[in-house]
Enzyme design. Structure first.
Site, mmCIF file in Angstrom:
data_model
loop_
_atom_site.group_PDB
_atom_site.id
_atom_site.type_symbol
_atom_site.label_atom_id
_atom_site.label_comp_id
_atom_site.label_asym_id
_atom_site.label_seq_id
_atom_site.Cartn_x
_atom_site.Cartn_y
_atom_site.Cartn_z
ATOM 1 N N ASP A 10 -18.577 -19.118 13.981
ATOM 2 C CA ASP A 10 -19.024 -19.004 12.354
ATOM 3 C C ASP A 10 -20.555 -20.160 12.539
ATOM 4 O OD1 ASP A 10 -19.986 -17.657 9.560
ATOM 5 O OD2 ASP A 10 -18.581 -19.067 9.524
ATOM 6 N N ASP A 12 -22.598 -20.701 8.695
ATOM 7 C CA ASP A 12 -21.593 -20.693 7.380
ATOM 8 C C ASP A 12 -20.454 -21.664 6.991
ATOM 9 O OD1 ASP A 12 -24.727 -21.396 6.373
ATOM 10 O OD2 ASP A 12 -24.894 -19.687 6.116
ATOM 11 N N LYS A 154 -17.448 -8.326 12.481
ATOM 12 C CA LYS A 154 -17.433 -9.171 13.531
ATOM 13 C C LYS A 154 -16.551 -8.873 15.280
ATOM 14 C CE LYS A 154 -19.232 -13.626 10.933
ATOM 15 N NZ LYS A 154 -19.278 -15.120 10.945
ATOM 16 N N ASP A 177 -14.584 -19.104 8.692
ATOM 17 C CA ASP A 177 -13.884 -20.472 7.622
ATOM 18 C C ASP A 177 -13.883 -19.411 6.953
ATOM 19 O OD1 ASP A 177 -16.980 -19.150 7.459
ATOM 20 O OD2 ASP A 177 -16.980 -20.563 5.423
ATOM 21 N N ASP A 181 -14.909 -13.220 8.781
ATOM 22 C CA ASP A 181 -14.259 -13.760 10.195
ATOM 23 C C ASP A 181 -12.608 -13.482 10.577
ATOM 24 O OD1 ASP A 181 -16.776 -15.375 10.978
ATOM 25 O OD2 ASP A 181 -15.497 -16.647 9.189
#
Length: 226
Positions: A10, A12, A154, A177, A181
């Site tokens: 990921d 951000d 994802k 995070d 995810d």
């Protein structure tokens, strides 16, 4: 030294510092990783493509939480999800007197092709209600509310990449995070949530780092660094 796995990561909250700026210490890690790297993000495709471009790595990306997948090695670009429904939710939300919250130019949505994002300072309840009416869901990534099709995530994005590259998703290390995810964590062979991750990500991860943000990413990949 443990054998290096393919990597899904990921942006951000994972490659960034607290200010959401990419931590430059991650650059050599991604550039020198010995196996395929997949950048998986809730951002629109131009952002992860640009990151790969300036890093000098192959452009293999999962964008818009799985709605957009690009694999440079096979020149394959895929779109999944009901964008028209997402746009209808945004229109109905505005009709209720709310805004998407990113200004008149709205760079957050300008290049989106499968979902819509709304600023976290906007009301969540009416957004969730409208999304449900159209068979959609709202993901809170900690950076925006994402109105998205529940059939893509994802995890499905990683599976699409693997189908193109003849790889097994279970071979991947996934680092992230946020709740967006979590599905990638389910299909990857090893999953790591950085310490600043939300509870959903932490619950689905195989391990959680002691460090936050990019420090957490560096901790997550440390066993595989040569």
């Amino acid at each position: 030294m443990t054998e290096t796995p393919p990597l899904l990561v990921d942006i951000d909250g994972t490659l960034t510092d607290e200010s959401r700026a990419i931590d430059p210490r991650v650059f050599p890690v991604l550039r020198e990783w010995g196996e395929p790297v997949v950048i998986a993000t809730g951002k629109a495709m131009p952002f992860p493509i640009a990151l790969c471009e300036f890093l000098g790595i192959e452009r293999t990306v999962v964008a818009e939480n799985g709605g957009v997948v690009f694999v440079e090695a096979t020149d394959e670009l895929q779109f999944e999800g009901d964008h028209e429904a997402c746009l209808a939710v945004a229109e109905a939300y505005r009709d209720l007197g709310h805004e998407l919250g990113f200004g008149s130019v709205d760079l957050a949505n300008r290049w989106r092709e499968t979902e819509v994002v709304v600023s976290l300072d906007q009301p969540l309840e009416p957004l969730e209600r409208l999304a449900a009416e159209y068979g959609l869901v709202v993901l809170d990534t900690g950076f925006a509310y994402h109105v998205t099709d529940p059939s893509v995530d994802k995890g499905t994005g990683l599976e699409a990449v693997c189908a193109e590259l003849s790889l097994d998703p279970a071979a991947f290390l996934a680092v992230g995070d946020s709740e967006n995810d979590a599905e990638a964590f389910e299909v990857a062979g090893e999953s790591v949530a950085v310490a600043n991750a939300d509870m959903t990500a932490k619950a689905r991860a195989d391990r959680v780092t002691d460090a936050q943000y990019a420090d957490g990413f560096l901790e997550a990949v440390a066993p595989y660094r040569r």
